[in-house]
Design a protein around this motif. Structure first.
Motif, mmCIF file in Angstrom:
data_model
loop_
_atom_site.group_PDB
_atom_site.id
_atom_site.type_symbol
_atom_site.label_atom_id
_atom_site.label_comp_id
_atom_site.label_asym_id
_atom_site.label_seq_id
_atom_site.Cartn_x
_atom_site.Cartn_y
_atom_site.Cartn_z
ATOM 1 N N ASN A 68 0.839 -1.198 0.000
ATOM 2 C CA ASN A 68 0.000 0.000 0.000
ATOM 3 C C ASN A 68 0.877 1.252 0.000
ATOM 4 O O ASN A 68 1.922 1.297 0.650
ATOM 5 N N GLN A 69 0.474 2.255 -0.755
ATOM 6 C CA GLN A 69 1.215 3.501 -0.841
ATOM 7 C C GLN A 69 0.237 4.655 -0.996
ATOM 8 O O GLN A 69 -0.938 4.466 -1.300
ATOM 9 N N TRP A 70 0.729 5.887 -0.803
ATOM 10 C CA TRP A 70 -0.098 7.066 -0.983
ATOM 11 C C TRP A 70 0.022 7.639 -2.383
ATOM 12 O O TRP A 70 -0.947 8.122 -2.948
ATOM 13 N N GLU A 71 1.200 7.608 -2.943
ATOM 14 C CA GLU A 71 1.409 8.208 -4.251
ATOM 15 C C GLU A 71 0.712 7.406 -5.344
ATOM 16 O O GLU A 71 0.745 6.171 -5.334
ATOM 17 N N THR A 72 0.062 8.104 -6.261
ATOM 18 C CA THR A 72 -0.576 7.446 -7.398
ATOM 19 C C THR A 72 0.107 7.890 -8.687
ATOM 20 O O THR A 72 0.727 8.961 -8.743
ATOM 21 N N HIS A 73 -0.014 7.068 -9.700
ATOM 22 C CA HIS A 73 0.657 7.359 -10.969
ATOM 23 C C HIS A 73 -0.343 7.274 -12.115
ATOM 24 O O HIS A 73 -1.222 6.415 -12.130
ATOM 25 N N SER A 74 -0.190 8.181 -13.066
ATOM 26 C CA SER A 74 -0.995 8.143 -14.286
ATOM 27 C C SER A 74 -0.208 8.830 -15.393
ATOM 28 O O SER A 74 0.684 9.642 -15.122
ATOM 29 N N THR A 75 -0.524 8.486 -16.613
ATOM 30 C CA THR A 75 0.092 9.148 -17.761
ATOM 31 C C THR A 75 -0.982 9.906 -18.517
ATOM 32 O O THR A 75 -2.154 9.528 -18.508
ATOM 33 N N LYS A 76 -0.575 10.982 -19.189
ATOM 34 C CA LYS A 76 -1.523 11.883 -19.829
ATOM 35 C C LYS A 76 -1.312 11.908 -21.336
ATOM 36 O O LYS A 76 -0.182 11.882 -21.813
ATOM 37 N N GLN A 77 -2.411 11.941 -22.077
ATOM 38 C CA GLN A 77 -2.334 12.088 -23.522
ATOM 39 C C GLN A 77 -3.561 12.838 -24.013
ATOM 40 O O GLN A 77 -4.559 12.960 -23.306
ATOM 41 N N ARG A 78 -3.493 13.365 -25.227
ATOM 42 C CA ARG A 78 -4.603 14.088 -25.819
ATOM 43 C C ARG A 78 -5.419 13.170 -26.711
ATOM 44 O O ARG A 78 -4.890 12.276 -27.362
ATOM 45 N N SER A 79 -6.740 13.384 -26.738
ATOM 46 C CA SER A 79 -7.620 12.581 -27.575
ATOM 47 C C SER A 79 -8.843 13.424 -27.929
ATOM 48 O O SER A 79 -8.836 14.647 -27.780
ATOM 49 N N THR A 80 -9.903 12.777 -28.386
ATOM 50 C CA THR A 80 -11.171 13.449 -28.682
ATOM 51 C C THR A 80 -12.287 12.723 -27.960
ATOM 52 O O THR A 80 -12.143 11.559 -27.556
ATOM 53 N N VAL A 81 -13.427 13.399 -27.813
ATOM 54 C CA VAL A 81 -14.546 12.768 -27.109
ATOM 55 C C VAL A 81 -15.053 11.547 -27.878
ATOM 56 O O VAL A 81 -15.510 10.571 -27.283
ATOM 57 N N GLN A 82 -14.959 11.566 -29.196
ATOM 58 C CA GLN A 82 -15.417 10.426 -29.978
ATOM 59 C C GLN A 82 -14.549 9.195 -29.724
ATOM 60 O O GLN A 82 -15.057 8.087 -29.522
ATOM 61 N N THR A 83 -13.243 9.405 -29.720
ATOM 62 C CA THR A 83 -12.324 8.287 -29.467
ATOM 63 C C THR A 83 -12.532 7.735 -28.071
ATOM 64 O O THR A 83 -12.584 6.513 -27.872
ATOM 65 N N TYR A 84 -12.652 8.633 -27.077
ATOM 66 C CA TYR A 84 -12.843 8.143 -25.718
ATOM 67 C C TYR A 84 -14.205 7.477 -25.560
ATOM 68 O O TYR A 84 -14.340 6.486 -24.833
ATOM 69 N N ALA A 85 -15.219 7.984 -26.244
ATOM 70 C CA ALA A 85 -16.562 7.400 -26.145
ATOM 71 C C ALA A 85 -16.561 5.942 -26.597
ATOM 72 O O ALA A 85 -17.224 5.091 -25.991
ATOM 73 N N PRO B 71 -5.271 8.669 -0.143
ATOM 74 C CA PRO B 71 -5.056 8.347 1.265
ATOM 75 C C PRO B 71 -5.404 6.898 1.620
ATOM 76 O O PRO B 71 -6.283 6.282 1.018
ATOM 77 N N ASN B 72 -4.706 6.403 2.628
ATOM 78 C CA ASN B 72 -4.993 5.089 3.194
ATOM 79 C C ASN B 72 -6.023 5.279 4.299
ATOM 80 O O ASN B 72 -5.770 5.964 5.293
ATOM 81 N N LEU B 73 -7.205 4.689 4.116
ATOM 82 C CA LEU B 73 -8.308 4.905 5.064
ATOM 83 C C LEU B 73 -7.946 4.432 6.476
ATOM 84 O O LEU B 73 -8.333 5.062 7.466
ATOM 85 N N LYS B 74 -7.180 3.346 6.578
ATOM 86 C CA LYS B 74 -6.804 2.841 7.904
ATOM 87 C C LYS B 74 -5.869 3.827 8.599
ATOM 88 O O LYS B 74 -5.999 4.064 9.809
ATOM 89 N N GLU B 75 -4.954 4.420 7.849
ATOM 90 C CA GLU B 75 -4.044 5.402 8.445
ATOM 91 C C GLU B 75 -4.809 6.648 8.892
ATOM 92 O O GLU B 75 -4.495 7.242 9.928
ATOM 93 N N LEU B 76 -5.796 7.060 8.111
ATOM 94 C CA LEU B 76 -6.617 8.206 8.512
ATOM 95 C C LEU B 76 -7.389 7.892 9.787
ATOM 96 O O LEU B 76 -7.497 8.725 10.692
ATOM 97 N N GLU B 77 -7.912 6.675 9.862
ATOM 98 C CA GLU B 77 -8.654 6.266 11.063
ATOM 99 C C GLU B 77 -7.739 6.261 12.281
ATOM 100 O O GLU B 77 -8.104 6.761 13.352
ATOM 101 N N ASP B 78 -6.532 5.721 12.122
ATOM 102 C CA ASP B 78 -5.587 5.682 13.245
ATOM 103 C C ASP B 78 -5.176 7.087 13.688
ATOM 104 O O ASP B 78 -4.870 7.312 14.862
ATOM 105 N N ALA B 79 -5.157 8.028 12.735
ATOM 106 C CA ALA B 79 -4.778 9.409 13.054
ATOM 107 C C ALA B 79 -5.947 10.215 13.611
ATOM 108 O O ALA B 79 -5.786 11.392 13.952
ATOM 109 N N GLY B 80 -7.142 9.609 13.693
ATOM 110 C CA GLY B 80 -8.303 10.304 14.230
ATOM 111 C C GLY B 80 -8.889 11.313 13.275
ATOM 112 O O GLY B 80 -9.442 12.331 13.698
ATOM 113 N N ILE B 81 -8.783 11.043 11.967
ATOM 114 C CA ILE B 81 -9.307 11.964 10.955
ATOM 115 C C ILE B 81 -10.632 11.427 10.428
ATOM 116 O O ILE B 81 -10.674 10.330 9.857
#
Length: 535
Positions: free
Chosen positions: A151-168, A318-328
């Motif tokens: 489990n980690q906090w950092e997330t990864h994604s890559t970005k590219q350009r497209s059109t609504v038709q292609t994504y649809a 966020p890790n929900l268990k860590e938030l719970e342990d921190a009282g958030i």
């Protein structure tokens, strides 16, 4: 100095030294400017005016009780137009005790045509419209695992350009493939319940984001539908300061659409300068929201730092268990088709789709004194962190003061007091800077700025440049010998580029007398309003 634990509506404690002496309660702009002279008659006042706003919230003194860690998200079922436009709904949603509210039935009673925001409409009418696509790895909402299953906090994604038709095409294909697979799975092992979809862990998915719907010629009907909402939820209303800055801030005072498949994630964040946010789920699937009250943001920022991810510029889940342990406390809620989510100022949130859907979103505010206070604090925090604030708060502050009649619905007496104190501080700083530049024999050129024009930002540190900016005395040239557009700098970054004063021109975009006149009018207004209240 502004403290984060100021009671709502009580900003007099924000400047205790000044209020105790009753010096700036009704101070004129001329008096403020006199405090900025080199021979200061009131050094303690100038020291207070020079003091920066607090840049980080104190950590909460107490953890939430275990029974308070997962509070229920309020759901308001609107059953009539009168309820939709009522002051009661406005007061409830803007109450500091409600970081997030689901408003259900609003679009129906107001006769909004949400079909304009569907994938079908986009493909039929604007198939080549640009769309940003994020490639992500699907995971259950409770998890954010790395490639080794940790489990980690950092997330990864890559970005590219497209059109609504292609994504649809991808959006539809994803739905059909997932539906067929899980129907076969249920046939053999009876796993899951009919109508529910299980996220395939670590399967790569695509999330269509930032579809810009701001062009009136293409999306005028869409903007008309949004403006059927109550004034405080509208994208464009004269009482909404963010919509009156005079130029587009993409995704904030413009309409943006998000096209989602099962598992699409928006990582954790607060809205820029802690503005309120409005989000409508177009459907047909659901979206799940995770929200924490704004007073816990500093704790989450520390947890981000402990997990080696930047709170402002990084991507984190966020890790929900860590938030719970921190009282958030975490409010976890499901946004169904047609539901409007209202995020109050400063709410920390992260979002994941639990089906295939489109969402449309924008920002509003600041709508009250507490919202403005949070925006100023985050503006200063961003400056300290070298992170650009998309909203030019100095420019917006003077805009609200100049056009306060338009904002009478939100400008309470306490709001005006806080507005005035911020403007006094800015005016004092500008006078100090100009006094220094004249003494150092900088060339100062008055170049008036028109109202509601895009602000200038420093080319190096991205800070807002209000009234005073540095430009090179001799412009740079391109390879063909043509002069390049002038770059603008703050004083610090200008000196880092070149320490020779003769190489710089200081542009002054407003006279201090004009700025001071706005303060004086606001001071007179607050005095009159206070006398009326006392009577």
């Amino acid at each position: 100095m502004v403290e984060n634990n100021i009671a709502a509506g009580d900003f007099k404690v924000a400047f205790p030294e000044l209020i105790q002496r009753h010096v700036l309660e009704h101070a004129s702009s001329a008096e403020i400017l006199s405090f900025a002279n080199d021979d200061e008659p009131y050094p303690e006042i100038s020291a207070t005016l020079e003091c920066k706003l607090r840049s980080i919230a104190p950590l909460p003194k107490f953890k939430a009780e275990k029974s308070e860690l997962f509070p229920t998200t309020p759901v308001i079922n609107v059953q009539s137009r009168a309820e939709a436009l009522s002051q009661k709904l406005y007061d409830f949603c803007l109450n500091k005790q409600n970081p997030v509210t689901i408003i259900r039935g609003l679009s129906q009673v107001l006769g909004m045509n949400l079909s304009l925001f569907t994938t079908k409409w986009l493909v039929d009418q604007v198939p080549k419209h640009p769309c940003e696509v994020r490639k992500q790895f699907a995971q259950a909402p409770e998890f954010n695992l790395d490639e080794w299953g940790r489990n980690q906090w950092e997330t990864h994604s890559t970005k590219q350009r497209s059109t609504v038709q292609t994504y649809a095409k991808y959006q539809v294909q994803s739905f059909v493939e997932t539906r067929d697979f899980q129907l076969r799975k249920r046939k053999f092992d009876d796993a899951g319940l009919e109508g529910e979809y299980v996220i395939g862990m670590n399967k790569q998915i695509k999330f269509g984001t930032n579809v810009d719907l701001s062009e009136p010629k293409l999306f005028g009907d869409h903007l008309d539908e949004i403006n059927k909402l109550p004034w405080w939820l509208r994208l464009n209303d004269r009482r909404n300061p963010l919509s009156q800055v005079g130029y587009p801030i993409l995704g904030m005072n413009t309409l943006q659409l998000y096209m989602k498949v099962l598992g699409s994630r928006t990582p954790g964040h607060q809205e820029n300068l802690n503005m309120c946010a409005v989000n409508i789920n177009i459907g047909p699937g659901d979206t799940e929201w995770f929200c924490t009250p704004p007073e816990y943001w500093a704790v989450i920022q520390k947890m981000c730092r402990d997990n080696n991810v930047n709170y402002l510029s990084g991507s984190w889940w966020p890790n929900l268990k860590e938030l719970e342990d921190a009282g958030i406390p975490v409010l976890r809620c499901t946004q169904k088709p047609g539901d409007l989510i209202f995020l109050n100022a400063g709410t920390v949130h992260w979002v994941q789709s639990t089906g295939w859907c489109n969402n449309v979103a924008w920002n509003v505010g600041p709508l009250n004194a507490d919202h403005f206070k949070q925006a100023i604090e985050r503006y200063q925090f961003n400056f300290g962190e070298g992170y650009q604030s998309l909203i030019p708060m100095a420019q917006l502050t003077w805009l609200m003061a100049r056009e306060r009649e338009n904002f009478s619905a939100i400008l309470s007496h306490d709001f005006k007091i806080f507005l005035k104190l911020c403007m006094q501080r800015i005016l004092w700083r500008l006078q100090r800077q100009l006094y220094k530049y004249k003494k150092l024999e900088y060339r100062i050129v008055y170049q008036p700025e028109f109202d509601k024009t895009p602000p200038n930002y420093c080319e190096k540190c991205d800070c807002e440049l209000f009234c005073i900016l540095f430009v090179k005395a001799v412009p740079d040239f391109d390879d063909n010998g043509k002069p390049l557009p002038l770059e603008t700098f703050c004083e610090k970054c200008a000196h880092n580029v070149c320490t020779v004063r003769q190489n710089w021109i200081v542009l002054q975009q407003h006279t201090l007398e004009d700025l001071g006149q706005v303060i004086d009018e606001l001071v007179a207004d607050t005095i009159v309003k206070k006398e009326n209240v006392d009577d």
